[in-house]
Write a protein that holds these residues in place. Sequence first.
Motif, mmCIF file in Angstrom:
data_model
loop_
_atom_site.group_PDB
_atom_site.id
_atom_site.type_symbol
_atom_site.label_atom_id
_atom_site.label_comp_id
_atom_site.label_asym_id
_atom_site.label_seq_id
_atom_site.Cartn_x
_atom_site.Cartn_y
_atom_site.Cartn_z
ATOM 1 N N ALA A 146 0.836 -1.200 0.000
ATOM 2 C CA ALA A 146 0.000 0.000 0.000
ATOM 3 C C ALA A 146 0.874 1.255 0.000
ATOM 4 C CB ALA A 146 -0.924 0.005 1.207
ATOM 5 N N TYR A 147 1.939 1.230 0.790
ATOM 6 C CA TYR A 147 2.871 2.364 0.827
ATOM 7 C C TYR A 147 3.487 2.559 -0.553
ATOM 8 C CZ TYR A 147 7.194 4.933 1.720
ATOM 9 O OH TYR A 147 8.223 5.830 1.656
ATOM 10 N N GLN A 148 3.912 1.480 -1.182
ATOM 11 C CA GLN A 148 4.551 1.577 -2.497
ATOM 12 C C GLN A 148 3.570 2.111 -3.531
ATOM 13 O OE1 GLN A 148 7.905 1.021 -3.055
ATOM 14 N NE2 GLN A 148 7.425 2.041 -4.954
ATOM 15 N N ASP A 149 2.300 1.680 -3.462
ATOM 16 C CA ASP A 149 1.285 2.185 -4.381
ATOM 17 C C ASP A 149 1.104 3.692 -4.217
ATOM 18 O OD1 ASP A 149 0.901 -0.350 -5.372
ATOM 19 O OD2 ASP A 149 -0.958 -0.713 -4.257
ATOM 20 N N ASP A 150 1.012 4.153 -2.964
ATOM 21 C CA ASP A 150 0.869 5.588 -2.701
ATOM 22 C C ASP A 150 2.098 6.349 -3.178
ATOM 23 O OD1 ASP A 150 -1.600 5.164 -1.563
ATOM 24 O OD2 ASP A 150 -0.888 5.278 0.501
ATOM 25 N N TYR A 151 3.255 5.788 -2.940
ATOM 26 C CA TYR A 151 4.518 6.401 -3.343
ATOM 27 C C TYR A 151 4.583 6.524 -4.871
ATOM 28 C CZ TYR A 151 9.584 7.216 -3.242
ATOM 29 O OH TYR A 151 10.832 7.746 -3.382
ATOM 30 N N ASP A 152 4.213 5.459 -5.573
ATOM 31 C CA ASP A 152 4.218 5.481 -7.037
ATOM 32 C C ASP A 152 3.228 6.511 -7.577
ATOM 33 O OD1 ASP A 152 6.134 3.486 -7.060
ATOM 34 O OD2 ASP A 152 4.696 1.870 -7.454
ATOM 35 N N THR A 153 2.052 6.582 -6.975
ATOM 36 C CA THR A 153 1.050 7.554 -7.401
ATOM 37 C C THR A 153 1.556 8.971 -7.212
ATOM 38 O OG1 THR A 153 -0.752 6.037 -6.856
ATOM 39 C CG2 THR A 153 -1.312 8.377 -6.997
ATOM 40 N N LEU A 154 2.191 9.219 -6.074
ATOM 41 C CA LEU A 154 2.732 10.544 -5.808
ATOM 42 C C LEU A 154 3.835 10.903 -6.801
ATOM 43 C CD1 LEU A 154 2.698 13.017 -3.978
ATOM 44 C CD2 LEU A 154 4.293 11.840 -2.474
ATOM 45 N N LEU A 155 4.691 9.959 -7.114
ATOM 46 C CA LEU A 155 5.751 10.231 -8.087
ATOM 47 C C LEU A 155 5.182 10.488 -9.479
ATOM 48 C CD1 LEU A 155 8.564 7.744 -7.054
ATOM 49 C CD2 LEU A 155 8.443 10.199 -6.645
ATOM 50 N N ASP A 156 4.139 9.771 -9.863
ATOM 51 C CA ASP A 156 3.484 10.017 -11.151
ATOM 52 C C ASP A 156 2.890 11.424 -11.191
ATOM 53 O OD1 ASP A 156 4.142 7.473 -12.008
ATOM 54 O OD2 ASP A 156 2.147 6.628 -11.613
ATOM 55 N N GLN A 157 2.242 11.817 -10.107
ATOM 56 C CA GLN A 157 1.658 13.150 -10.014
ATOM 57 C C GLN A 157 2.756 14.205 -10.106
ATOM 58 O OE1 GLN A 157 -0.508 13.864 -6.392
ATOM 59 N NE2 GLN A 157 -0.426 16.067 -6.641
ATOM 60 N N GLU A 200 8.030 17.213 -1.914
ATOM 61 C CA GLU A 200 8.893 16.861 -0.786
ATOM 62 C C GLU A 200 8.083 16.762 0.497
ATOM 63 O OE1 GLU A 200 11.963 19.819 -0.778
ATOM 64 O OE2 GLU A 200 13.035 18.880 -2.445
ATOM 65 N N SER A 201 7.171 17.688 0.689
ATOM 66 C CA SER A 201 6.313 17.676 1.868
ATOM 67 C C SER A 201 5.406 16.444 1.868
ATOM 68 C CB SER A 201 5.472 18.951 1.900
ATOM 69 O OG SER A 201 4.556 18.918 2.953
ATOM 70 N N GLN A 202 4.818 16.140 0.720
ATOM 71 C CA GLN A 202 3.930 14.983 0.626
ATOM 72 C C GLN A 202 4.698 13.680 0.832
ATOM 73 O OE1 GLN A 202 2.096 15.675 -3.198
ATOM 74 N NE2 GLN A 202 0.310 16.631 -2.251
ATOM 75 N N LEU A 203 5.917 13.597 0.306
ATOM 76 C CA LEU A 203 6.735 12.400 0.517
ATOM 77 C C LEU A 203 7.072 12.227 1.991
ATOM 78 C CD1 LEU A 203 9.193 12.511 -2.520
ATOM 79 C CD2 LEU A 203 7.439 10.784 -2.079
#
Length: 64
Positions: free
Chosen positions: A4-15, A40-43
């Motif tokens: 789940a963390y990786q999915d959120d991380y990937d979505t954030l990087l795509d955005q 950076e803040s969101q990460l």
Amino acid sequence: MEEAYQDDYDTLLDQYERELENAVATADSDTIETVKSKVESQLQDLKDMRRMKIAEFNQQFGIV
């Protein structure tokens, strides 16, 4: 939990990639810096949430 963390991380990087491409296309350095700061803040928020979930899991199952 990691998935789940990786999915959120990937979505954030795509955005981030989309927003950065838009900022670069307009050659707006202020927008580029704003996008970088926002991501950076969101990460950091995502990392903090992950850390808290791991601590909660460890506490729940008595893992130190």
